[in-house]
Design an enzyme around this catalytic site. Sequence first.
Site: not given
Length: 276
Positions: A235, A240
């Site tokens: 990410c 994430r």
Amino acid sequence: MSSEANLLPLLIDCDQLENHLDNPQVLIIDVSCTRENYDQGHVPGAVFLDFKRLFIGEQPVPNKLPSIEQLSTLFSELGMSRDSHVVAYDDEGGGWAGRLLWTLDMIGHTRYSYLNGGILSWRAEGKHQSQEPHQPVSCQYEADILNPAERIELDELKSKLGQPGFAVWDARSPGEYDGSAVKAARGGHVPTAVHYEWTRAMDQENNLRLRDMAEVISELETAGLTIDQEIATYCQSHHRSGFTWLLGKILGFKQVRAYDGSWNEWGNRQDTPIES
């Protein structure tokens, strides 16, 4: 993870955790985005972990894996032993919890679980919460990188792009992926990367628990990510993608590896290929 070696499976629900709250081998770690959310109410016995301690905190890529010394200090302060079964949760659907569990996997500590839906599910089910901070009993934990295959670094990632059986999973927003939202020196994505935003696998109407796994697998396969591939996920800072790494583990993917340099590294260099 072997079911024989662990007290709990990788993915657990609130009832399963509630039944183990008094087990001295269970170490519950709250990786909520803020200390205030932990203080508002947490799983009884859970210790708070500031997610920033999961980063090395040094330039040029401060979001990379901490040093061995930092990891040893961190897990000693958390009171983790080789026999501890760690249960991780957060307040956002699994990003920081996933980053923590990936870190544990890197040091060879595979006795861990993720609480499905985290504190949001715990509260929604009316489970007892504590507002008293739980202080762990510190110990001496000597960390080492025992499972380096859970990580992929820049040069190896570059060398594998386009190889059969290898795929790249971009967990960022659509704008970051297509280059319209630039959060580094350059915008775009790693060439060949498949886009599947991390929140798509979460049930937004069910306290961010995982959606039906068969549906998620079908969506990933349609996007180009299949269970028999070696997958590198990233990410912006491997936050994430902490969740997408964990999701791959839960879904039974053959090999999911994390690129912890992520776009903070790739997008801030001039020698990395980019598509948009």
